[in-house]
Design a protein around this motif. Sequence first.
Motif, PDB file in Angstrom:
ATOM      1  N   GLY A   1       0.822  -1.211   0.000  1.00 49.78           N
ATOM      2  CA  GLY A   1       0.000   0.000   0.000  1.00 49.78           C
ATOM      3  C   GLY A   1       0.855   1.260   0.000  1.00 49.78           C
ATOM      4  N   LEU A   2       1.941   1.238   0.769  1.00 50.77           N
ATOM      5  CA  LEU A   2       2.851   2.386   0.804  1.00 50.77           C
ATOM      6  C   LEU A   2       3.564   2.576  -0.525  1.00 50.77           C
ATOM      7  CD1 LEU A   2       4.371   1.866   4.366  1.00 50.77           C
ATOM      8  CD2 LEU A   2       3.002   3.830   3.634  1.00 50.77           C
ATOM      9  N   ALA A   3       3.869   1.464  -1.192  1.00 51.41           N
ATOM     10  CA  ALA A   3       4.522   1.548  -2.504  1.00 51.41           C
ATOM     11  C   ALA A   3       3.595   2.203  -3.529  1.00 51.41           C
ATOM     12  CB  ALA A   3       4.943   0.161  -2.965  1.00 51.41           C
ATOM     13  N   VAL A   4       2.319   1.822  -3.494  1.00 51.68           N
ATOM     14  CA  VAL A   4       1.329   2.435  -4.393  1.00 51.68           C
ATOM     15  C   VAL A   4       1.197   3.922  -4.092  1.00 51.68           C
ATOM     16  CG1 VAL A   4      -1.118   2.486  -5.029  1.00 51.68           C
ATOM     17  CG2 VAL A   4       0.058   0.291  -4.738  1.00 51.68           C
ATOM     18  N   LEU A   5       1.160   4.252  -2.812  1.00 46.70           N
ATOM     19  CA  LEU A   5       1.060   5.659  -2.413  1.00 46.70           C
ATOM     20  C   LEU A   5       2.287   6.446  -2.852  1.00 46.70           C
ATOM     21  CD1 LEU A   5      -0.647   7.738  -0.897  1.00 46.70           C
ATOM     22  CD2 LEU A   5       0.497   7.043   1.219  1.00 46.70           C
ATOM     23  N   PHE A   6       3.464   5.816  -2.781  1.00 52.30           N
ATOM     24  CA  PHE A   6       4.694   6.470  -3.242  1.00 52.30           C
ATOM     25  C   PHE A   6       4.617   6.810  -4.723  1.00 52.30           C
ATOM     26  CE2 PHE A   6       8.582   5.490  -5.650  1.00 52.30           C
ATOM     27  CZ  PHE A   6       9.332   6.613  -5.326  1.00 52.30           C
ATOM     28  N   VAL A   7       4.137   5.852  -5.524  1.00 53.23           N
ATOM     29  CA  VAL A   7       4.030   6.078  -6.980  1.00 53.23           C
ATOM     30  C   VAL A   7       3.076   7.234  -7.267  1.00 53.23           C
ATOM     31  CG1 VAL A   7       3.254   5.073  -9.157  1.00 53.23           C
ATOM     32  CG2 VAL A   7       4.624   3.705  -7.566  1.00 53.23           C
ATOM     33  N   ILE A   8       1.929   7.261  -6.583  1.00 51.14           N
ATOM     34  CA  ILE A   8       0.939   8.326  -6.800  1.00 51.14           C
ATOM     35  C   ILE A   8       1.524   9.685  -6.440  1.00 51.14           C
ATOM     36  CG2 ILE A   8      -1.290   9.254  -6.032  1.00 51.14           C
ATOM     37  CD1 ILE A   8      -2.175   6.321  -5.615  1.00 51.14           C
ATOM     38  N   LEU A   9       2.178   9.771  -5.285  1.00 52.76           N
ATOM     39  CA  LEU A   9       2.758  11.048  -4.832  1.00 52.76           C
ATOM     40  C   LEU A   9       3.905  11.485  -5.728  1.00 52.76           C
ATOM     41  CD1 LEU A   9       2.709  10.396  -0.980  1.00 52.76           C
ATOM     42  CD2 LEU A   9       1.395  12.139  -2.196  1.00 52.76           C
ATOM     43  N   PHE A  10       4.689  10.513  -6.226  1.00 50.66           N
ATOM     44  CA  PHE A  10       5.776  10.882  -7.129  1.00 50.66           C
ATOM     45  C   PHE A  10       5.235  11.442  -8.442  1.00 50.66           C
ATOM     46  CE2 PHE A  10       9.006  10.104 -10.351  1.00 50.66           C
ATOM     47  CZ  PHE A  10      10.123  10.673  -9.738  1.00 50.66           C
ATOM     48  N   LEU A  11       4.126  10.859  -8.924  1.00 54.00           N
ATOM     49  CA  LEU A  11       3.498  11.386 -10.134  1.00 54.00           C
ATOM     50  C   LEU A  11       2.960  12.788  -9.905  1.00 54.00           C
ATOM     51  CD1 LEU A  11       1.622   8.193 -11.428  1.00 54.00           C
ATOM     52  CD2 LEU A  11       3.637   9.281 -12.442  1.00 54.00           C
ATOM     53  N   VAL A  12       2.387  13.014  -8.718  1.00 53.31           N
ATOM     54  CA  VAL A  12       1.910  14.363  -8.366  1.00 53.31           C
ATOM     55  C   VAL A  12       3.085  15.335  -8.374  1.00 53.31           C
ATOM     56  CG1 VAL A  12       0.920  15.771  -6.523  1.00 53.31           C
ATOM     57  CG2 VAL A  12      -0.058  13.524  -7.033  1.00 53.31           C
ATOM     58  N   TYR A  13       4.207  14.908  -7.784  1.00 55.65           N
ATOM     59  CA  TYR A  13       5.412  15.760  -7.765  1.00 55.65           C
ATOM     60  C   TYR A  13       5.913  16.047  -9.185  1.00 55.65           C
ATOM     61  CZ  TYR A  13      10.458  16.468  -7.843  1.00 55.65           C
ATOM     62  OH  TYR A  13      11.721  16.921  -8.137  1.00 55.65           O
ATOM     63  N   TYR A  14       5.931  14.997 -10.017  1.00 54.77           N
ATOM     64  CA  TYR A  14       6.501  15.138 -11.358  1.00 54.77           C
ATOM     65  C   TYR A  14       5.674  16.054 -12.249  1.00 54.77           C
ATOM     66  CZ  TYR A  14       8.713  13.733 -15.726  1.00 54.77           C
ATOM     67  OH  TYR A  14       9.394  13.737 -16.921  1.00 54.77           O
ATOM     68  N   PHE A  15       4.343  15.951 -12.149  1.00 54.59           N
ATOM     69  CA  PHE A  15       3.484  16.695 -13.068  1.00 54.59           C
ATOM     70  C   PHE A  15       2.983  18.014 -12.478  1.00 54.59           C
ATOM     71  CE2 PHE A  15       3.012  12.332 -14.729  1.00 54.59           C
ATOM     72  CZ  PHE A  15       3.357  12.556 -16.057  1.00 54.59           C
ATOM     73  N   SER A  16       3.192  18.235 -11.213  1.00 52.70           N
ATOM     74  CA  SER A  16       2.695  19.469 -10.597  1.00 52.70           C
ATOM     75  C   SER A  16       3.588  20.653 -10.973  1.00 52.70           C
ATOM     76  CB  SER A  16       2.642  19.307  -9.080  1.00 52.70           C
ATOM     77  OG  SER A  16       2.191  20.503  -8.494  1.00 52.70           O
ATOM     78  N   SER A  17       2.946  21.807 -11.121  1.00 54.65           N
ATOM     79  CA  SER A  17       3.703  23.030 -11.455  1.00 54.65           C
ATOM     80  C   SER A  17       3.865  23.951 -10.247  1.00 54.65           C
ATOM     81  CB  SER A  17       3.005  23.788 -12.592  1.00 54.65           C
ATOM     82  OG  SER A  17       1.659  24.093 -12.235  1.00 54.65           O
ATOM     83  N   ALA A  18       2.989  23.781  -9.242  1.00 48.76           N
ATOM     84  CA  ALA A  18       3.051  24.619  -8.043  1.00 48.76           C
ATOM     85  C   ALA A  18       4.217  24.184  -7.164  1.00 48.76           C
ATOM     86  CB  ALA A  18       1.739  24.536  -7.265  1.00 48.76           C
ATOM     87  N   THR A  19       5.038  25.138  -6.752  1.00 49.71           N
ATOM     88  CA  THR A  19       6.255  24.837  -5.988  1.00 49.71           C
ATOM     89  C   THR A  19       5.946  24.155  -4.655  1.00 49.71           C
ATOM     90  OG1 THR A  19       7.325  26.767  -6.978  1.00 49.71           O
ATOM     91  CG2 THR A  19       8.351  25.815  -5.012  1.00 49.71           C
ATOM     92  N   LEU A  20       4.985  24.712  -3.902  1.00 50.82           N
ATOM     93  CA  LEU A  20       4.638  24.162  -2.592  1.00 50.82           C
ATOM     94  C   LEU A  20       4.094  22.739  -2.717  1.00 50.82           C
ATOM     95  CD1 LEU A  20       4.355  24.549   0.449  1.00 50.82           C
ATOM     96  CD2 LEU A  20       2.093  25.560   0.042  1.00 50.82           C
ATOM     97  N   LYS A  21       3.250  22.551  -3.734  1.00 47.97           N
ATOM     98  CA  LYS A  21       2.666  21.234  -3.960  1.00 47.97           C
ATOM     99  C   LYS A  21       3.738  20.213  -4.325  1.00 47.97           C
ATOM    100  CE  LYS A  21      -1.357  19.177  -6.253  1.00 47.97           C
ATOM    101  NZ  LYS A  21      -2.436  19.426  -7.242  1.00 47.97           N
ATOM    102  N   LYS A  22       4.696  20.639  -5.175  1.00 47.44           N
ATOM    103  CA  LYS A  22       5.790  19.744  -5.568  1.00 47.44           C
ATOM    104  C   LYS A  22       6.630  19.368  -4.350  1.00 47.44           C
ATOM    105  CE  LYS A  22       8.243  20.384  -9.303  1.00 47.44           C
ATOM    106  NZ  LYS A  22       7.952  19.240 -10.197  1.00 47.44           N
ATOM    107  N   ARG A  23       6.902  20.373  -3.507  1.00 49.18           N
ATOM    108  CA  ARG A  23       7.747  20.121  -2.331  1.00 49.18           C
ATOM    109  C   ARG A  23       7.077  19.141  -1.368  1.00 49.18           C
ATOM    110  NH1 ARG A  23       9.693  25.429   0.505  1.00 49.18           N
ATOM    111  NH2 ARG A  23      10.686  25.613  -1.543  1.00 49.18           N
ATOM    112  N   LEU A  24       5.784  19.369  -1.110  1.00 51.01           N
ATOM    113  CA  LEU A  24       5.048  18.493  -0.204  1.00 51.01           C
ATOM    114  C   LEU A  24       4.944  17.072  -0.759  1.00 51.01           C
ATOM    115  CD1 LEU A  24       2.139  20.817   0.994  1.00 51.01           C
ATOM    116  CD2 LEU A  24       4.037  19.940   2.376  1.00 51.01           C
ATOM    117  N   ALA A  25       4.670  16.963  -2.059  1.00 47.17           N
ATOM    118  CA  ALA A  25       4.556  15.657  -2.697  1.00 47.17           C
ATOM    119  C   ALA A  25       5.891  14.918  -2.664  1.00 47.17           C
ATOM    120  CB  ALA A  25       4.075  15.813  -4.133  1.00 47.17           C
ATOM    121  N   PHE A  26       6.978  15.646  -2.880  1.00 48.03           N
ATOM    122  CA  PHE A  26       8.312  15.029  -2.870  1.00 48.03           C
ATOM    123  C   PHE A  26       8.665  14.501  -1.470  1.00 48.03           C
ATOM    124  CE2 PHE A  26      12.908  15.331  -2.230  1.00 48.03           C
ATOM    125  CZ  PHE A  26      13.349  14.482  -3.245  1.00 48.03           C
ATOM    126  N   ILE A  27       8.466  15.342  -0.462  1.00 48.50           N
ATOM    127  CA  ILE A  27       8.799  14.944   0.911  1.00 48.50           C
ATOM    128  C   ILE A  27       7.952  13.738   1.348  1.00 48.50           C
ATOM    129  CG2 ILE A  27       8.714  15.663   3.344  1.00 48.50           C
ATOM    130  CD1 ILE A  27       9.354  18.520   2.353  1.00 48.50           C
TER     131      ILE A  27
END
Length: 252
Positions: free
Chosen positions: A135-161
């Motif tokens: 489940g954590l691995a799936v969540l990691f993939v989703i958050l990494f995709l959010v980080y990769y495709f997001s343009s907002a700096t704060l959103k990218k930072r939160l998704a990455f962390i």
Amino acid sequence: MKKLLLILTILCTSLGFAQNKALFEEANALYNDAKYYEALDTYKSILDSGEHSAALYFNMGNAHYKLNNIAPSIYYYEKALLLKPNDTEIKNNLAFAKNMTLDAIDTVPEVGFSGLFNRWASYFHYEVWAKISLGLAVLFVILFLVYYFSSATLKKRLAFITSVSCLLLVFVSLALAFHGERLVESNQPAIVFAKESQIKSEPNLRSTEAFKLHEGTKVQVLDTVNNWKKIKIADGKTGWVMSDDIKLVKTL
């Protein structure tokens, strides 16, 4: 032909379940009437049919407890606890049964990181830890995709962390899953069935006596040599006992 065999198999299984359910209710009625020997015979017939359950072992433990059979009552409570490790009622009845034993053995607590890691690994079954890591691995993939495709700096930072944190937790939960599996495999509990058993320093009758154990005491089996078992008790002491003096909890 295969379909016919499948239908016959299903019918036989259903009939077996129905018969065992009827036998279980019959045994419970005998138990309630204080006919404990008869109840045990009926429970055993269910076991002989190949059915094993926490409820069956628990009720067999109760019947033996009523008959003051120390070792069998603890043995069946321990078997029930293997199937339902968090059941409060089983734990309570097991504690009552252990009060009948003669051996007062102090448990040596596990300390340090090793003990802490063992407690973490035992908190859930290793299969649960494996599901958590998935489940954590799936969540990691989703958050990494959010980080990769997001343009907002704060959103990218939160998704990455958060994604990195999930990845770290994946490795931790996987480590706990593998360690938990090793703990389950190495856990070989047994109950002393002899009224009094001489624990030897070596696996032969000529060796010196290390200590004595009495019926109902729980031990861990570490090794086997011919008709001898190397055991360890809760205070850390080890010795050799004749195989006929103990009964492994995990055997069917």
